[in-house]
Design an enzyme around this catalytic site. Structure first.
Site, PDB file in Angstrom:
ATOM      1  N   SER A 150     -38.762 -63.868 -91.260  1.00 51.39           N
ATOM      2  CA  SER A 150     -39.177 -64.650 -92.426  1.00 51.39           C
ATOM      3  C   SER A 150     -38.158 -64.441 -93.532  1.00 51.39           C
ATOM      4  CB  SER A 150     -40.561 -64.205 -92.907  1.00 51.39           C
ATOM      5  OG  SER A 150     -40.506 -62.906 -93.467  1.00 51.39           O
ATOM      6  N   ILE A 192     -37.897 -54.260 -92.088  1.00 53.57           N
ATOM      7  CA  ILE A 192     -37.621 -54.615 -93.477  1.00 53.57           C
ATOM      8  C   ILE A 192     -36.223 -55.217 -93.548  1.00 53.57           C
ATOM      9  CG2 ILE A 192     -37.375 -53.766 -95.823  1.00 53.57           C
ATOM     10  CD1 ILE A 192     -40.223 -53.594 -94.825  1.00 53.57           C
ATOM     11  N   LYS A 193     -36.130 -56.397 -94.134  1.00 54.71           N
ATOM     12  CA  LYS A 193     -34.836 -57.078 -94.232  1.00 54.71           C
ATOM     13  C   LYS A 193     -34.102 -56.635 -95.496  1.00 54.71           C
ATOM     14  CE  LYS A 193     -34.484 -61.374 -92.793  1.00 54.71           C
ATOM     15  NZ  LYS A 193     -34.687 -62.849 -92.661  1.00 54.71           N
ATOM     16  N   VAL A 194     -32.870 -56.200 -95.314  1.00 49.96           N
ATOM     17  CA  VAL A 194     -32.025 -55.735 -96.414  1.00 49.96           C
ATOM     18  C   VAL A 194     -30.658 -56.404 -96.278  1.00 49.96           C
ATOM     19  CG1 VAL A 194     -30.933 -53.735 -97.515  1.00 49.96           C
ATOM     20  CG2 VAL A 194     -33.212 -53.508 -96.470  1.00 49.96           C
TER      21      VAL A 194
END
Length: 960
Positions: free
Chosen positions: A50, A146-148
């Site tokens: 997402s 977790i997108k970073v």
């Protein structure tokens, strides 16, 4: 069992090559409808990603979240970001739970759902770490990533988060050297975790490489260089051309090679011995942006062991339909190396490009997050803020019951999913799957919106007074809607549309413009359509005479499909720009593609705003939205069901400021559905009447502009509803939401075509008319004259023509009353209950002529109580002409032609525009006759206005 049922799904086959497919899309109804589970079961989807843009469209463009927002707000008021996070976390948790079995079965290799930290924190290491921990604790699912982003600050955060045991999806990777920093951060994080006695086998990560954006950026630089590189410098041109569309995959292959080296090193083997998992490469941004490239280019070209490809639904459907899996990542590595060397030799800095792409990517995510929070805020205040165009309807009970039954059938049989997955069997099983590119066009356009913004700024800076669109049908009708809806935008040139071969109309346009201050847009999907080609010849010659051969091309733009005849002409004549359409989008479905948006941008319309609004309707019509809640499917079901019940005259009532939308809808409905003696007959701009003048063959659709309604229309529609006529009301908040209607009606037309059981994307009888016209113009070129013809009757200079069969019928009906009144009475007396009357006027389209013809159609409507149409030739040939010839044989046609007072020559031909128009009228009439249509042609001399007045008097005498 059919062949398609036994065919191996190419998406499932990717697992055989060691690649996992993750879905780059999320929304609540995707989960609650069972669509996500179906994608897992049927297509082998093994994860979900997402981002703020996806959530923004999901929340703003659907009703999925209204009840959840209402429940939260009823309990305790929260700010926009708190509301968003609650909604997003609920979705992430639900998707993670669905994917949990995959997470277990693959020993924590797949089954992940990704959630992004705020893009506002991209340059703040500590805040990124803090937010990642907060989201990790809030979701409480081991299969969360977790997108970073891979900024310098983000890379430090990634190392810390891995050492803390948090799974990370590293985003916005473009360059191999940055990837190596990311890989090192991952390994260092695992080493720190192991040193503290942590279990490294519990942590996983992917490095998301963005693909198509690289080619878009590099191709733009190459194209710019090609424009300034002399044709005589063949070596440099060849060097540049060979790199088009090839750098992104080359870069990915070399990165994959480096990935394999890193995870074979002694350093990594120590961690692997403790159960650590390699940080797989994930290919992101794999939807093809350039229409000249394969729509599955970045899936087929990036298949390799231990990789992930995160794919948008439209690309997922395309690969499932025609993807060809192979172990492609390890192919031609020498060529990949050569490509990168050639790029360097050409003087293009790959580092500069990738650095800029990172900046732009962060800006895009930040902009999307802004929009997301703005959308949530509006919904917080009124549950549905800047809402979608709404739709409501009132139908007689029997029709309402039938519509509901069909909507349930679409739900049960998954027909919306089949439509979005390009299933041709939803229609006739022919080639319909080749014509559905419009389903993803808004996303494609927004992804490369800069080319439209740059054009708008360029046109504005050059100070043109006019932009003239030279086109027909699908290439002219949307620009005309833009022109008549938005008018002249301050600071930009006025848009004029020419889609007629009538010499008087061409001359009228010439009188409006200064050729030295006009930009011409030649628009033709096929590039071989007669009218745009001769328009180009004529105006190019006129401009060339004034500005000279070297400068003329600078005043022209082409819009066409790749490889067309028009592309070659435009290149040969050195046009300022060539914009391409998608070959998988038919002309009438092309409003939101370059065919509609390039002219709109040139006239100063904020196309980004229009497309962004349209995208909300796209998501509302998505495959996961149930049929009864899907605005496009609901409208299409009403259209199709009522047509099958004999209510096939779709009567369009549009607010005055958006009145020209009806002209666009005429083509979409008539050309898409009017074939095989079936179809919808659109009735546009018919004067409103008392309910008693309408028969039982009508459906009324009222498209009301909320910002500028018309009280007369409101009263008339209310009276129709009171009288029991079936009505649909569509409320459009403002003019920029017309983009929503373009998409809604495209979906609706495709659905109606399915219900009618016809091919919704071809136009066989339009082609027949073109052939007939071409034969006549060829005859003129050969002999210098059109074939002679003899009228069946002449009076007061007005001549009547018809085919032999109709001539006999009219003669018998006339009897002794051999007069203009007698023949027209006999012709109009052919109208029966359920028929329609069509005026086909091959005369100049101006206000005076329209007013006269509107009086005639109203006289016929009120007297005969039949639906009436008015079309100006030859433009209607590319619009309603298909339904007149191929649709239900219920039309009675009165064609009007005239002698032209002045003709204009067609450059390079013996004939002039008047001859072309005459040939088109004759070709049109010939095909009507061949289809056994009841047709009569009335031919005027050069005094068209006087003859129209006489015709009106005669018809009034007959009917009143």
């Amino acid at each position: 069992m059919t062949v398609s049922e036994t065919r191996t799904n190419p998406l499932q086959a990717l697992q055989n090559y060691g690649q996992s497919i993750w879905l780059d899309y999320i929304r609540r109804s995707l989960i609650t409808s069972g669509e996500l589970q179906r994608l897992i079961d049927d297509d082998g989807v093994r994860g979900v990603t997402s981002n703020p843009a996806i959530f923004q469209k999901a929340i703003a463009g659907s009703t999925d979240y209204d009840q959840a927002i209402k429940i939260v707000e009823d309990s305790e008021d929260q700010n926009a970001i708190s509301l968003y996070e609650q909604l997003a976390i609920e979705d992430i948790q639900a998707a993670a739970d669905i994917l949990q079995p995959i997470y277990q079965q693959t020993n924590r290799q797949d089954g992940y759902v990704s959630l992004e930290v705020s893009p506002y924190l991209a340059h703040d290491t500590q805040e990124t770490i803090s937010e990642a921990h907060r989201l990790w604790q809030a979701v409480k699912r081991p299969n969360l990533m977790i997108k970073v982003p891979a900024t310098p600050a983000g890379i430090f955060a990634i190392q810390q988060l891995i050492s803390d045991g948090i799974n990370v999806n590293v985003t916005l990777l473009f360059a191999q050297e940055v990837y190596e920093q990311v890989a090192n951060a991952y390994i260092a994080g695992l080493e720190a975790l192991a040193a503290r006695g942590g279990d490294v086998s519990q942590v996983n990560s992917v490095a998301s490489f963005f693909i198509s954006r690289i080619d878009t950026a590099i191709d733009n630089l190459i194209t710019t260089r090609l424009k300034i590189t002399s044709n005589s410098n063949k070596d440099e041109r060849r060097l540049l051309e060979v790199m088009l569309g090839r750098i992104a995959i080359a870069n990915a292959k070399l990165t994959y090679q480096r990935y394999q080296e890193i995870y074979q090193s002694d350093r990594w083997q120590k961690l692997a011995g403790l159960g650590a998992k390699a940080q797989r490469l994930l290919w992101a941004s794999t939807a093809t942006k350039n229409p000249q490239y394969s729509d599955v280019l970045y899936v087929e070209g990036l298949i390799g062991l231990d990789t992930v490809n995160t794919i948008l639904p439209t690309t997922l459907a395309a690969f499932a339909d025609h993807g060809q899996p192979r172990l492609s990542l390890v192919e031609n590595l020498d060529i990949a190396s050569q490509m990168m060397l050639k790029l360097e030799r050409a003087g293009i800095s790959f580092k500069s490009v990738t650095d800029q792409l990172l900046v732009e990517g962060l800006d895009l995510f930040s902009d999307a997050f802004d929009q997301l929070l703005g959308s949530v805020e509006k919904k917080r205040e009124i549950v549905l803020g800047a809402k979608l165009d709404s739709l409501s309807y009132k139908l007689p009970e029997d029709l309402a019951t039938s519509v509901q039954a069909h909507l349930e059938d679409w739900r049960v049989k998954g027909k919306i999913r089949r439509l979005w997955s390009h299933d041709a069997s939803l229609w006739t099983g022919a080639d319909e799957n080749r014509w559905l590119g419009w389903l993803g066009i808004t996303e494609d356009q927004l992804a490369q919106i800069d080319h439209l913004k740059q054009l708008a700024q360029e046109v504005k800076d050059l100070g043109f007074s006019h932009v003239v669109l030279l086109g027909m049908g699908g290439s002219s009708l949307c620009p005309e809607v833009m022109k008549l809806t938005f008018g002249k935008v301050a600071g930009y040139p006025e848009l004029l549309v020419l889609d007629s071969t009538d010499p008087a109309q061409i001359q009228t346009l010439l009188n409006q413009i200064n050729l030295t201050k006009t930009l011409f847009i030649v628009s033709s999907k096929s590039g071989s359509t007669l009218e745009p080609n001769i328009f180009k010849q004529y105006f190019f010659d006129r401009v060339q005479q004034i500005l000279g051969a070297e400068s003329a091309g600078n005043r022209f733009i082409a819009i066409t499909d790749p490889g067309s005849q028009l592309q070659h002409i435009a290149e040969a004549d050195d046009f300022r720009h060539i914009f391409f359409g998608l070959p998988s989008i038919g002309g009438r479905y092309s409003a939101l593609s370059n065919f509609g948006m390039v002219p709109a941008a040139a006239m100063g319309v904020d196309v980004a705003k229009l497309l962004d609004s349209a995208e909300e309707m796209v998501h509302s019509c998505a495959p996961s939205v149930p049929a009864k809640d899907n605005p496009g499917v609901v409208l299409g079901t009403i259209l199709g069901v009522l047509a099958n019940q004999g209510r096939d005259k779709v009567t369009l009532i549009t607010s005055p400021l958006i009145a020209d939308l009806g002209g666009w809808l005429e083509q979409l409905l008539a050309e898409s559905t009017g074939k095989d003696n079936l179809g919808l007959i659109p009735i546009d701009r018919e004067p409103l009447g008392d309910p008693k003048v309408y028969g039982s063959d009508r459906l009324f659709v009222y498209i009301r502009l909320e910002s500028a309604p018309d009280q007369t229309q409101d009263a008339a529609v209310a009276a129709l509803e009171q009288a029991g006529q079936p009505t649909v009301r569509i409320l459009v908040a403002n003019s920029y939401q017309l983009g929503q209607e373009f998409f809604r009606w495209e979906i609706a037309t495709a659905v109606a075509g399915s219900i009618l059981g016809i091919h919704a994307f071809n136009q066989p009888d339009v082609e027949a008319s073109k052939i007939a016209t071409r034969q006549l113009t060829t005859e003129y070129e050969r002999t210098g004259a059109l074939p002679p013809e003899t009228p069946i009757f002449t009076e007061a200079g007005i001549k009547l023509f018809t085919d032999p069969k109709n001539a006999v019928l009219l003669s018998e009906a006339v009897g002794r009353d051999q007069s203009l009144v007698g023949y027209l009475r006999a012709h109009l007396n052919q109208l029966q209950v359920g028929d329609y009357f069509a005026l086909l006027a091959y005369i100049e389209m101006n206000e005076s002529h329209q007013a006269q013809l509107q009086v005639i159609r109203q006289l016929v409507r009120d007297s005969k109580q039949v639906a009436t149409c008015l079309g100006f030739g030859p433009r209607f040939l590319h619009s309603t002409g298909q339904a007149y010839k191929g649709g239900p044989n219920t039309g009675v046609f009165l064609q009007i032609t005239c002698d032209d007072a002045v003709d204009l020559p067609v450059t390079g031909q013996k004939y002039g525009f008047g001859v072309v128009k005459a040939a088109q009228a004759r070709g049109d009439f010939q095909v009507l006759s061949d289809r056994n249509r009841r047709s009569l042609r009335v031919h005027f001399d050069q005094n068209v206005q006087a003859d129209l007045e006489l015709l009106q008097t005669v018809i009034k005498q007959i009917l009143v």
